[in-house]
Design a protein around this motif. Sequence first.
Motif, short mmCIF file in Angstrom:
data_model
loop_
_atom_site.label_atom_id
_atom_site.label_comp_id
_atom_site.label_asym_id
_atom_site.label_seq_id
_atom_site.Cartn_x
_atom_site.Cartn_y
_atom_site.Cartn_z
N ASN A 59 0.82 -1.20 0.00
CA ASN A 59 0.00 0.00 0.00
C ASN A 59 0.86 1.25 0.00
O ASN A 59 0.59 2.21 -0.73
N SER A 66 1.15 6.59 -6.79
CA SER A 66 -0.04 7.39 -7.08
C SER A 66 0.23 8.87 -6.85
O SER A 66 -0.16 9.72 -7.66
N ARG A 69 2.34 10.24 -9.63
CA ARG A 69 1.57 10.35 -10.87
C ARG A 69 0.61 11.54 -10.82
O ARG A 69 0.49 12.31 -11.77
N ILE A 70 -0.07 11.69 -9.68
CA ILE A 70 -1.05 12.78 -9.56
C ILE A 70 -0.36 14.14 -9.52
O ILE A 70 -0.81 15.10 -10.16
N LYS A 80 -8.55 13.97 -6.12
CA LYS A 80 -8.10 12.76 -6.80
C LYS A 80 -7.29 11.90 -5.85
O LYS A 80 -7.46 10.68 -5.79
N MET A 81 -6.40 12.53 -5.10
CA MET A 81 -5.55 11.80 -4.17
C MET A 81 -6.40 11.17 -3.07
O MET A 81 -6.18 10.02 -2.68
N LEU A 83 -9.63 10.30 -3.17
CA LEU A 83 -10.42 9.19 -3.72
C LEU A 83 -9.54 7.97 -3.96
O LEU A 83 -9.93 6.84 -3.68
N ASN A 84 -8.35 8.21 -4.49
CA ASN A 84 -7.42 7.12 -4.74
C ASN A 84 -7.04 6.44 -3.44
O ASN A 84 -7.05 5.21 -3.34
N SER A 85 -6.72 7.21 -2.42
CA SER A 85 -6.33 6.65 -1.13
C SER A 85 -7.48 5.91 -0.47
O SER A 85 -7.29 4.82 0.09
N SER A 87 -10.09 4.46 -1.89
CA SER A 87 -10.40 3.20 -2.58
C SER A 87 -9.33 2.14 -2.29
O SER A 87 -9.66 0.97 -2.06
N ARG A 88 -8.08 2.54 -2.25
CA ARG A 88 -7.01 1.59 -1.96
C ARG A 88 -7.11 1.10 -0.51
O ARG A 88 -6.95 -0.09 -0.23
#
Length: 148
Positions: A59, A66, A69-70, A80-81, A83-85, A87-88
């Motif tokens: 993780n 991530s 990339r973001i 975005k960060m 939501l990404n975090s 969901s992971r």
Amino acid sequence: MTTPAQDAPLVLPSVVFQPIRLLLICVALTAAAIAVAAQFGHPLFGVFFGLGLALGLGNALLIRRSALRITAQDHPLKKKMALNSASRLLVISVIGLAIAYQFRPDGLGALFGLALFEVVLVLTTMLPVVKKLRAQASESGAEGTEND
């Protein structure tokens, strides 16, 4: 006019993140957990503990990838960060809970491993930053006494 927090640009501070050091710590903790758990007749608890540490390390590596990339985008957003975090974190939590349920009671080691990894991650990233801040404070304090 101010920008809402979720639409504000993402600013990623430089963080001390050393995955090799974390891997070595995880291997040592796994070996210790297996040895202690074996003494109590549950060596699989130690194995699942190591699996939890491995999930946490995976993780952390995905977070770094991530974030890079973001933040490389022209207009990175905190949303975005987040939501990404989220969901992971959901996926890893479901995996940990599934392991704990399927292999109970020894599978609980995976949850303990995940939890301990987060503590280790915070400590290994926080301590170098605190040391640097203290060094800077003592340097600025020394300069202040020299100027008096």
